[in-house]
Design a protein around this motif. Structure first.
Motif, short mmCIF file in Angstrom:
data_model
loop_
_atom_site.label_atom_id
_atom_site.label_comp_id
_atom_site.label_asym_id
_atom_site.label_seq_id
_atom_site.Cartn_x
_atom_site.Cartn_y
_atom_site.Cartn_z
N ASP A 1 15.55 25.00 11.37
CA ASP A 1 16.46 25.96 11.99
C ASP A 1 17.53 26.41 11.00
O ASP A 1 18.00 27.55 11.02
CB ASP A 1 17.10 25.28 13.21
N HIS B 1 18.30 20.11 18.71
CA HIS B 1 18.20 20.96 17.52
C HIS B 1 19.55 21.48 17.03
O HIS B 1 19.70 21.81 15.85
CB HIS B 1 17.20 22.11 17.73
N THR B 2 20.56 21.56 17.89
CA THR B 2 21.86 22.09 17.47
C THR B 2 22.80 20.98 16.99
O THR B 2 23.45 21.13 15.96
CB THR B 2 22.54 22.84 18.64
N GLU C 1 23.11 19.19 6.03
CA GLU C 1 23.32 20.18 7.09
C GLU C 1 24.43 19.75 8.05
O GLU C 1 25.27 20.55 8.45
CB GLU C 1 22.00 20.38 7.86
N TYR D 1 15.50 20.45 13.36
CA TYR D 1 16.92 20.56 13.00
C TYR D 1 17.07 21.21 11.62
O TYR D 1 17.89 22.13 11.44
CB TYR D 1 17.51 19.14 13.01
FE FE Z 1 20.59 24.31 13.79
#
Ligand code: FE
Ligand code: DGI
Ligand code: FE
Ligand code: FE
Length: 188
Positions: A128, A110-111, A157, A125
């Motif tokens: 968030d 996810h990061t 993103e 992803y």
């Molecule tokens: Fe993120």
């Protein structure tokens, strides 16, 4: 396995009120994206509720697990930002009993994102990044893009996160660069 209410309680107990509000925002956004793009809303909910479960754990605990469980020692050069998803997924599995590999992978990625991402990975992803509590230059554009093209939202993103990290003179984890190289070009 825990029901949603129990899972929420468990997650809430492990973080500040502010972070829990973020988690609920990610859940709401992830469920909406799952409905729109045809992913499991239940998996989106569980992955969103647990994605930052480990974010407030002490560095020492991550370092111990990285050494004990055979993670790449290079990871020790990074910090909580990289550890809380990648290594945090193992805490979610062990402590919350979540064994679904699709959910665990969405938490792990996810990061940093990744080159190949599943629909659920992309949803977590992006959710968030654009949940209602986020407020940074470009977030409204990211929200608009996410409504029309999820892949384009991942690319947007990724690029903006990398620019931000470089501006802050932060160390870039190689996986983040891999993600950028894959998603930056339309020709994949
Ligand atoms: Fe993120
Ligand atoms: O946990 P959240 O704050 O909800 O969001 P996140 O898990 O997506 O990101 C946590 C932080 O990690 C965010 O400030 C961006 C940062 N990050 C993403 N990729 C990298 C990174 N930080 C470093 N140092 N290196 C990276 O490659
Ligand atoms: Fe996170
Ligand atoms: Fe988060």
């Amino acid at each position: 396995t825990l029901k949603r209410e129990e899972l929420m309680q468990e997650v809430q107990m492990h973080m500040s009120e502010r972070r829990f509000v973020h988690v609920l925002g990610v859940e709401e956004t992830a469920i909406a994206l799952a409905a729109k793009y045809g992913a499991s809303e239940e998996k989106a909910s569980i992955a969103a509720l647990t994605h930052d479960y480990a974010k407030e754990r002490p560095n020492e605990e991550f370092e111990l697990i990285i050494k004990r469980d055979g993670y790449d020692p290079e990871l020790l050069k990074y910090g909580n930002a990289i550890w809380h998803g990648l290594v945090g997924a193992s805490m979610v599995e062990r402590e919350l009993g979540i064994e679904d590999e699709e959910i665990l992978q969405a938490i792990r990625l996810h990061t940093t994102g990744a080159a190949e991402m599943s629909l659920l990975d992309k949803i977590i992803y992006v959710a968030d990044y654009i949940e209602p509590g986020r407020n940074f230059p470009g977030v409204d554009e990211a929200r608009k893009i996410a409504l029309r093209d999820l892949d384009e939202a991942v690319a947007f993103e990724t690029k903006h996160t990398l620019v931000y990290l470089i501006e802050q003179e932060q160390k870039i984890y190689p996986k983040t660069i891999e993600t950028y190289n894959y998603w930056v070009s339309k020709k994949r």
